[in-house]
Motif scaffolding. Structure first.
Motif, PDB file in Angstrom:
ATOM      1  N   GLY A 121     -30.578 -20.722 -17.511  1.00 62.10           N
ATOM      2  CA  GLY A 121     -29.130 -20.705 -17.576  1.00 62.10           C
ATOM      3  C   GLY A 121     -28.505 -22.048 -17.914  1.00 62.10           C
ATOM      4  O   GLY A 121     -27.310 -22.141 -18.128  1.00 62.10           O
ATOM      5  N   SER A 122     -29.271 -23.111 -17.943  1.00 61.99           N
ATOM      6  CA  SER A 122     -28.713 -24.426 -18.202  1.00 61.99           C
ATOM      7  C   SER A 122     -28.499 -24.648 -19.691  1.00 61.99           C
ATOM      8  O   SER A 122     -29.002 -23.920 -20.534  1.00 61.99           O
ATOM      9  N   ARG A 123     -27.718 -25.700 -19.979  1.00 62.20           N
ATOM     10  CA  ARG A 123     -27.461 -26.023 -21.386  1.00 62.20           C
ATOM     11  C   ARG A 123     -28.764 -26.367 -22.098  1.00 62.20           C
ATOM     12  O   ARG A 123     -29.015 -25.917 -23.211  1.00 62.20           O
ATOM     13  N   ARG A 124     -29.608 -27.190 -21.453  1.00 58.81           N
ATOM     14  CA  ARG A 124     -30.905 -27.527 -22.042  1.00 58.81           C
ATOM     15  C   ARG A 124     -31.773 -26.286 -22.160  1.00 58.81           C
ATOM     16  O   ARG A 124     -32.532 -26.136 -23.086  1.00 58.81           O
TER      17      ARG A 124
ATOM     18  N   ALA B 268     -49.798   3.716 -16.285  1.00 56.39           N
ATOM     19  CA  ALA B 268     -49.113   2.421 -16.375  1.00 56.39           C
ATOM     20  C   ALA B 268     -49.508   1.652 -17.631  1.00 56.39           C
ATOM     21  O   ALA B 268     -48.825   0.710 -18.015  1.00 56.39           O
ATOM     22  N   GLY B 269     -50.574   2.069 -18.296  1.00 55.21           N
ATOM     23  CA  GLY B 269     -50.979   1.407 -19.536  1.00 55.21           C
ATOM     24  C   GLY B 269     -50.017   1.633 -20.676  1.00 55.21           C
ATOM     25  O   GLY B 269     -49.991   0.873 -21.644  1.00 55.21           O
ATOM     26  N   ASP B 270     -49.178   2.665 -20.551  1.00 54.83           N
ATOM     27  CA  ASP B 270     -48.231   2.983 -21.618  1.00 54.83           C
ATOM     28  C   ASP B 270     -46.796   2.586 -21.295  1.00 54.83           C
ATOM     29  O   ASP B 270     -45.882   2.940 -22.042  1.00 54.83           O
ATOM     30  N   VAL B 271     -46.575   1.886 -20.189  1.00 53.84           N
ATOM     31  CA  VAL B 271     -45.219   1.479 -19.847  1.00 53.84           C
ATOM     32  C   VAL B 271     -44.976   0.039 -20.275  1.00 53.84           C
ATOM     33  O   VAL B 271     -45.910  -0.715 -20.553  1.00 53.84           O
ATOM     34  N   THR B 272     -43.723  -0.324 -20.309  1.00 58.71           N
ATOM     35  CA  THR B 272     -43.349  -1.683 -20.700  1.00 58.71           C
ATOM     36  C   THR B 272     -42.994  -2.488 -19.459  1.00 58.71           C
ATOM     37  O   THR B 272     -42.159  -2.079 -18.651  1.00 58.71           O
ATOM     38  N   PHE B 273     -43.644  -3.644 -19.335  1.00 58.29           N
ATOM     39  CA  PHE B 273     -43.383  -4.579 -18.249  1.00 58.29           C
ATOM     40  C   PHE B 273     -42.674  -5.797 -18.833  1.00 58.29           C
ATOM     41  O   PHE B 273     -42.983  -6.214 -19.952  1.00 58.29           O
ATOM     42  N   ILE B 274     -41.783  -6.358 -18.074  1.00 56.82           N
ATOM     43  CA  ILE B 274     -41.209  -7.658 -18.416  1.00 56.82           C
ATOM     44  C   ILE B 274     -41.768  -8.639 -17.396  1.00 56.82           C
ATOM     45  O   ILE B 274     -41.661  -8.420 -16.183  1.00 56.82           O
ATOM     46  N   VAL B 275     -42.402  -9.697 -17.885  1.00 56.61           N
ATOM     47  CA  VAL B 275     -42.886 -10.770 -17.029  1.00 56.61           C
ATOM     48  C   VAL B 275     -41.951 -11.941 -17.315  1.00 56.61           C
ATOM     49  O   VAL B 275     -41.948 -12.491 -18.422  1.00 56.61           O
ATOM     50  N   ALA B 276     -41.136 -12.280 -16.319  1.00 57.31           N
ATOM     51  CA  ALA B 276     -40.036 -13.222 -16.524  1.00 57.31           C
ATOM     52  C   ALA B 276     -40.176 -14.450 -15.631  1.00 57.31           C
ATOM     53  O   ALA B 276     -39.789 -14.411 -14.456  1.00 57.31           O
ATOM     54  N   PRO B 277     -40.714 -15.532 -16.166  1.00 61.61           N
ATOM     55  CA  PRO B 277     -40.750 -16.769 -15.387  1.00 61.61           C
ATOM     56  C   PRO B 277     -39.320 -17.248 -15.120  1.00 61.61           C
ATOM     57  O   PRO B 277     -38.518 -17.354 -16.044  1.00 61.61           O
TER      58      PRO B 277
ATOM     59  N   LEU C 193     -44.488  -6.846 -22.143  1.00 60.24           N
ATOM     60  CA  LEU C 193     -45.892  -6.455 -22.224  1.00 60.24           C
ATOM     61  C   LEU C 193     -46.008  -4.946 -22.145  1.00 60.24           C
ATOM     62  O   LEU C 193     -45.469  -4.322 -21.222  1.00 60.24           O
ATOM     63  N   ARG C 194     -46.683  -4.378 -23.122  1.00 62.80           N
ATOM     64  CA  ARG C 194     -47.084  -2.974 -23.048  1.00 62.80           C
ATOM     65  C   ARG C 194     -48.589  -2.997 -23.198  1.00 62.80           C
ATOM     66  O   ARG C 194     -49.107  -3.235 -24.291  1.00 62.80           O
ATOM     67  N   PRO C 195     -49.336  -2.798 -22.091  1.00 64.14           N
ATOM     68  CA  PRO C 195     -50.797  -2.942 -22.148  1.00 64.14           C
ATOM     69  C   PRO C 195     -51.447  -2.082 -23.220  1.00 64.14           C
ATOM     70  O   PRO C 195     -52.198  -2.596 -24.043  1.00 64.14           O
ATOM     71  N   GLY C 196     -51.194  -0.785 -23.250  1.00 64.82           N
ATOM     72  CA  GLY C 196     -51.616   0.113 -24.311  1.00 64.82           C
ATOM     73  C   GLY C 196     -53.036   0.011 -24.833  1.00 64.82           C
ATOM     74  O   GLY C 196     -53.285   0.446 -25.948  1.00 64.82           O
ATOM     75  N   GLY C 197     -53.946  -0.568 -24.089  1.00 65.84           N
ATOM     76  CA  GLY C 197     -55.335  -0.654 -24.558  1.00 65.84           C
ATOM     77  C   GLY C 197     -55.438  -1.361 -25.887  1.00 65.84           C
ATOM     78  O   GLY C 197     -54.907  -2.431 -26.081  1.00 65.84           O
ATOM     79  N   GLY C 198     -56.099  -0.728 -26.839  1.00 62.05           N
ATOM     80  CA  GLY C 198     -56.326  -1.322 -28.148  1.00 62.05           C
ATOM     81  C   GLY C 198     -55.077  -1.498 -28.983  1.00 62.05           C
ATOM     82  O   GLY C 198     -55.101  -2.181 -30.005  1.00 62.05           O
ATOM     83  N   SER C 199     -53.968  -0.914 -28.571  1.00 57.31           N
ATOM     84  CA  SER C 199     -52.722  -1.070 -29.321  1.00 57.31           C
ATOM     85  C   SER C 199     -51.664  -1.814 -28.507  1.00 57.31           C
ATOM     86  O   SER C 199     -50.473  -1.718 -28.797  1.00 57.31           O
ATOM     87  N   GLY C 200     -52.089  -2.557 -27.500  1.00 60.31           N
ATOM     88  CA  GLY C 200     -51.161  -3.295 -26.654  1.00 60.31           C
ATOM     89  C   GLY C 200     -50.383  -4.342 -27.429  1.00 60.31           C
ATOM     90  O   GLY C 200     -50.808  -4.808 -28.487  1.00 60.31           O
ATOM     91  N   VAL C 201     -49.230  -4.706 -26.875  1.00 62.98           N
ATOM     92  CA  VAL C 201     -48.343  -5.661 -27.528  1.00 62.98           C
ATOM     93  C   VAL C 201     -47.731  -6.596 -26.491  1.00 62.98           C
ATOM     94  O   VAL C 201     -47.355  -6.162 -25.408  1.00 62.98           O
ATOM     95  N   VAL C 202     -47.630  -7.870 -26.860  1.00 66.96           N
ATOM     96  CA  VAL C 202     -46.902  -8.852 -26.061  1.00 66.96           C
ATOM     97  C   VAL C 202     -45.830  -9.445 -26.970  1.00 66.96           C
ATOM     98  O   VAL C 202     -46.134  -9.868 -28.087  1.00 66.96           O
ATOM     99  N   GLN C 203     -44.594  -9.446 -26.491  1.00 65.96           N
ATOM    100  CA  GLN C 203     -43.493 -10.024 -27.246  1.00 65.96           C
ATOM    101  C   GLN C 203     -42.798 -11.075 -26.401  1.00 65.96           C
ATOM    102  O   GLN C 203     -42.683 -10.921 -25.180  1.00 65.96           O
ATOM    103  N   VAL C 204     -42.338 -12.128 -27.055  1.00 63.04           N
ATOM    104  CA  VAL C 204     -41.529 -13.148 -26.408  1.00 63.04           C
ATOM    105  C   VAL C 204     -40.080 -12.720 -26.585  1.00 63.04           C
ATOM    106  O   VAL C 204     -39.649 -12.420 -27.699  1.00 63.04           O
ATOM    107  N   ILE C 205     -39.342 -12.686 -25.480  1.00 62.78           N
ATOM    108  CA  ILE C 205     -37.936 -12.265 -25.522  1.00 62.78           C
ATOM    109  C   ILE C 205     -37.091 -13.284 -24.769  1.00 62.78           C
ATOM    110  O   ILE C 205     -37.613 -14.089 -23.992  1.00 62.78           O
ATOM    111  N   ARG C 206     -35.806 -13.233 -24.989  1.00 60.49           N
ATOM    112  CA  ARG C 206     -34.903 -14.079 -24.208  1.00 60.49           C
ATOM    113  C   ARG C 206     -34.952 -13.630 -22.754  1.00 60.49           C
ATOM    114  O   ARG C 206     -35.097 -12.442 -22.464  1.00 60.49           O
ATOM    115  N   ALA C 207     -34.826 -14.563 -21.839  1.00 60.54           N
ATOM    116  CA  ALA C 207     -34.926 -14.252 -20.407  1.00 60.54           C
ATOM    117  C   ALA C 207     -33.922 -13.183 -19.985  1.00 60.54           C
ATOM    118  O   ALA C 207     -34.210 -12.367 -19.125  1.00 60.54           O
TER     119      ALA C 207
END
Length: 172
Positions: free
Chosen positions: A6-9, A49-58, A67-81
């Motif tokens: 949330g900061s300017r930086r 749960a392998g087909d659901v979408t998780f948000i891992v938010a530091p 993150l959508r685990p999806g086995g061999g077709s899993g995907v990880v995307q970087v998104i805005r917090a």
């Protein structure tokens, strides 16, 4: 120092990280899919749960990971917090705590009940993810797709970081 979301930086850092997200997404998605090929039992254990979408938010990082685990077709995307796209569950907490959870250096129950991490959404899916990660005994190198000869160096380096931050991340 990592800027708060949330900061300017943090806004400038988020913008920079979003501009550079493609290689990170590619690396993490390939690592996830490589893990699915090498250890299919990990993904089978996830069940539905392998087909659901998780948000891992530091909470101390200006971006989050979808993150959508999806086995061999899993995907990880970087998104805005603050991305509000639909997801089944969101796991949030300090970055090092989240990494320690993924490789088993931090006890998830303790982190949850001490409020170092927060879970929102489908807790059944989060519990399935937790149980799967715990049984798989993955390391940070496994999660990043790092193989020999660098695997042991990455694990040792992350272990040293976690050891220095032991009060915040180490439970076992």
């Amino acid at each position: 120092m990592i800027a708060r979301a949330g900061s300017r930086r943090g806004g400038a850092a988020a913008h920079a990280l979003m501009a550079l997200r493609s290689p990170v997404e590619l690396l993490l998605t390939l690592a996830l899919r490589r893990l699915a090929r090498r250890r299919p039992e990990v993904f089978e254990r996830l069940g539905e749960a392998g087909d659901v979408t998780f948000i891992v938010a530091p909470t101390d990082f200006p971006v989050a990971f979808r993150l959508r685990p999806g086995g061999g077709s899993g995907v990880v995307q970087v998104i805005r917090a603050a991305d509000g796209t639909p997801h089944a569950a969101r796991i949030s907490g300090p970055l090092l705590t989240l990494l320690a959870l993924f490789d088993g250096r931090c006890d998830a129950d303790s982190a949850f009940f001490s409020r170092r991490i927060r879970i929102d959404g489908d807790t059944r899916a989060v519990v399935a993810l937790h149980n799967t990660l715990e049984a798989a005994e993955l390391t940070v190198a496994d999660l990043l797709g790092v193989g020999p000869p660098l695997r042991e160096r990455v694990n040792a380096g992350m272990g040293a970081v976690f050891d220095r931050l032991r009060p915040a991340t180490r439970e076992r």
